[in-house]
Design an enzyme around this catalytic site. Sequence first.
Site, PDB file in Angstrom:
ATOM      1  N   CYS A  12      18.419  81.029 -34.813  1.00  0.00           N
ATOM      2  CA  CYS A  12      18.913  82.382 -34.623  1.00  0.00           C
ATOM      3  C   CYS A  12      18.940  82.793 -33.161  1.00  0.00           C
ATOM      4  CB  CYS A  12      18.006  83.387 -35.318  1.00  0.00           C
ATOM      5  SG  CYS A  12      17.812  83.095 -37.045  1.00  0.00           S
ATOM      6  N   GLY A  38      23.618  80.143 -33.575  1.00  0.00           N
ATOM      7  CA  GLY A  38      23.807  80.295 -35.016  1.00  0.00           C
ATOM      8  C   GLY A  38      25.224  80.719 -35.310  1.00  0.00           C
ATOM      9  N   ASN A 112      14.033  85.865 -34.705  1.00  0.00           N
ATOM     10  CA  ASN A 112      14.299  84.467 -34.388  1.00  0.00           C
ATOM     11  C   ASN A 112      12.984  83.718 -34.510  1.00  0.00           C
ATOM     12  OD1 ASN A 112      14.910  82.636 -31.314  1.00  0.00           O
ATOM     13  ND2 ASN A 112      15.287  82.027 -33.400  1.00  0.00           N
ATOM     14  N   GLY A 113      12.980  82.640 -35.307  1.00  0.00           N
ATOM     15  CA  GLY A 113      11.755  81.874 -35.469  1.00  0.00           C
ATOM     16  C   GLY A 113      11.451  81.670 -36.938  1.00  0.00           C
ATOM     17  N   CYS A 246       9.071  76.453 -26.969  1.00  0.00           N
ATOM     18  CA  CYS A 246       9.748  75.297 -27.583  1.00  0.00           C
ATOM     19  C   CYS A 246      10.428  74.446 -26.506  1.00  0.00           C
ATOM     20  CB  CYS A 246      10.795  75.810 -28.568  1.00  0.00           C
ATOM     21  SG  CYS A 246      11.888  74.514 -29.172  1.00  0.00           S
ATOM     22  N   TYR A 252      17.786  70.985 -25.247  1.00  0.00           N
ATOM     23  CA  TYR A 252      18.987  70.942 -26.068  1.00  0.00           C
ATOM     24  C   TYR A 252      19.577  72.298 -26.456  1.00  0.00           C
ATOM     25  CZ  TYR A 252      21.582  70.460 -30.438  1.00  0.00           C
ATOM     26  OH  TYR A 252      22.507  70.580 -31.419  1.00  0.00           O
ATOM     27  N   SER A 293      25.568  69.330 -24.582  1.00  0.00           N
ATOM     28  CA  SER A 293      24.223  69.557 -24.058  1.00  0.00           C
ATOM     29  C   SER A 293      23.690  68.398 -23.218  1.00  0.00           C
ATOM     30  CB  SER A 293      23.267  69.828 -25.218  1.00  0.00           C
ATOM     31  OG  SER A 293      23.411  68.811 -26.197  1.00  0.00           O
ATOM     32  N   ASP A 355      22.098  60.940 -24.051  1.00  0.00           N
ATOM     33  CA  ASP A 355      22.060  61.963 -25.097  1.00  0.00           C
ATOM     34  C   ASP A 355      20.712  62.668 -25.010  1.00  0.00           C
ATOM     35  OD1 ASP A 355      22.848  63.539 -27.164  1.00  0.00           O
ATOM     36  OD2 ASP A 355      23.141  61.925 -28.606  1.00  0.00           O
ATOM     37  N   ASP A 356      20.630  63.868 -25.602  1.00  0.00           N
ATOM     38  CA  ASP A 356      19.385  64.631 -25.448  1.00  0.00           C
ATOM     39  C   ASP A 356      18.329  64.266 -26.478  1.00  0.00           C
ATOM     40  OD1 ASP A 356      20.278  66.322 -27.725  1.00  0.00           O
ATOM     41  OD2 ASP A 356      21.751  66.924 -26.235  1.00  0.00           O
ATOM     42  N   CYS A 392       9.654  70.345 -37.470  1.00  0.00           N
ATOM     43  CA  CYS A 392       9.371  71.616 -36.783  1.00  0.00           C
ATOM     44  C   CYS A 392       9.160  72.700 -37.827  1.00  0.00           C
ATOM     45  CB  CYS A 392      10.550  71.992 -35.883  1.00  0.00           C
ATOM     46  SG  CYS A 392      10.323  73.614 -35.123  1.00  0.00           S
ATOM     47  N   CYS A 447       5.476  73.784 -26.339  1.00  0.00           N
ATOM     48  CA  CYS A 447       5.236  73.205 -27.651  1.00  0.00           C
ATOM     49  C   CYS A 447       5.840  71.808 -27.611  1.00  0.00           C
ATOM     50  CB  CYS A 447       5.905  74.020 -28.762  1.00  0.00           C
ATOM     51  SG  CYS A 447       5.805  73.181 -30.370  1.00  0.00           S
ATOM     52  N   CYS A 450       6.967  68.328 -32.172  1.00  0.00           N
ATOM     53  CA  CYS A 450       7.869  67.368 -32.838  1.00  0.00           C
ATOM     54  C   CYS A 450       7.789  65.993 -32.174  1.00  0.00           C
ATOM     55  CB  CYS A 450       9.307  67.893 -32.886  1.00  0.00           C
ATOM     56  SG  CYS A 450       9.938  68.487 -31.334  1.00  0.00           S
TER      57      CYS A 450
END
Length: 473
Positions: A12, A38, A112-113, A246, A252, A293, A355-356, A392, A447, A450
């Site tokens: 979001c 989004g 958002n989250g 994050c 990304y 990205s 690539d990311d 995540c 964070c 992941c």
Amino acid sequence: MLAELRGLNEECGVFGIWGDPNAAQITYYGLHALQHRGQEGAGIVVTDGQSLQAVKGEGLVSEVFSTGKLDHLKGSGAIGHVRYATAGGRGIENVQPLLFRSSTGSLAIAHNGNLVNANSLRRHLERQGSIFQSSSDTEVLAHLIKKSGYATFEQRAKNALSLLKGAFAVVMMTEDEMTVALDPNGLRPLSLGKLGDAWVVASETCAFDLIGAEYIRSIEPGEFLIINDEGMRAERFAFPQKRAICTMEYVYFSRPDSDIDGINIHMARKRLGKELAKELEIDADVVTGVPDSSISAAIGFSEATGIPYELGLIKNRYVGRTFIQPSQDLRERGVKMKLSPVRQVVNGKRVVMVDDSIVRGTTSRRIVTLLKEAGATEVHVVISSPPIKNPCFYGIDISSSEELIASNKSVEEMRVLIGADSLTFLSVEGMVRAIGRTDEGPDAGHCLACFTNNYPTEIYPDTVLPHKKELSR
Ligand code: SF4
């Protein structure tokens, strides 16, 4: 990489403005700038001081607010939201801002989250008689505010926010004020700006640039802002915990022209590419990045290695969303519709493809195949982040562990699977160093869950992965 191809999606974007007579129109433009966060639904709620009015719908901002829809949204305060349909699933009832009306006044919420204790809070509230109108975890916050015994909205909101765990960048609005809150770990980005005398907040600073607003500062973890006709007051609903923004926002999700805590995203991605060049020795003819990205990291990698950067892959921007993909064959064609190799660039060349990230590996395999079909003699895949091994819980639609290729395959096994001549990932230390945050400690305020499985908050047995509620690919 193309988000819709890969199974790695932002959930979001939020926006809010207080103190401008064209609040709804400005919010519309703000949401346009946040559209990459989004594409499945958008909404705006506006206040004229007497009541809240909403326009919401499924689809892109330009589709939801077609001609005339904004005309009756009059007032000087507005909040808006763009969403990717994960937490709570699809459906118009889950499109935000959520709007709650009662005899004591109305409340709109844009979030958002993802809350990691939404299920237990929801069960608790239902046992006390709450009836939920959506499957969105955001609705939990509204019920907590409503049920809180405190006298003022400010006290009730602070009390409710203090019960939430997980990631939340929240913008709320009543008839006469806008309030803004960020979770105690600051997992999601949220910035404060000014447009003339009006206050604005947005998930990303690129929204400020588009509307001509001045960036003031990032919202702090645990902070609670009250913005009304008297001005802006900064308070807290919680003590800040260990900062954990994050990392994928830098790698990304965020737009290259956005800044997070003073760090420009494009420049951070260039440094990720340069850092990769330090960790890897490679002999190749041309460097290309997977649009959009990964372009910045590819440029950084090229600058550091001296291997020329070229546009080896082109994104077709006018392809609609392809929901109809019933077979593997059609899926393959879906990628060809969205990405094309530039034959003149790659034919007969040893190509470094930057690539990311790699999530399931299927898209990487398709892109390697595209480049080889276009005549590349070697394709070396370099990834500007470490292997994603863990899901995540904080609002990014990263697949569960079973679907993450890196969680059950070695780098060599992944290389074979995607058909590359070599495969290299950036180290966690290299990534953190390259992004350049200055917070104390080895995580430098990131964070990294992941990548490392070290989650900055509690994760409960009933914490639900956002995408488990709605897995579309
Ligand atoms: S787990 Fe990964 S994607 Fe999720 S918030 Fe942490 S860094 Fe971002």
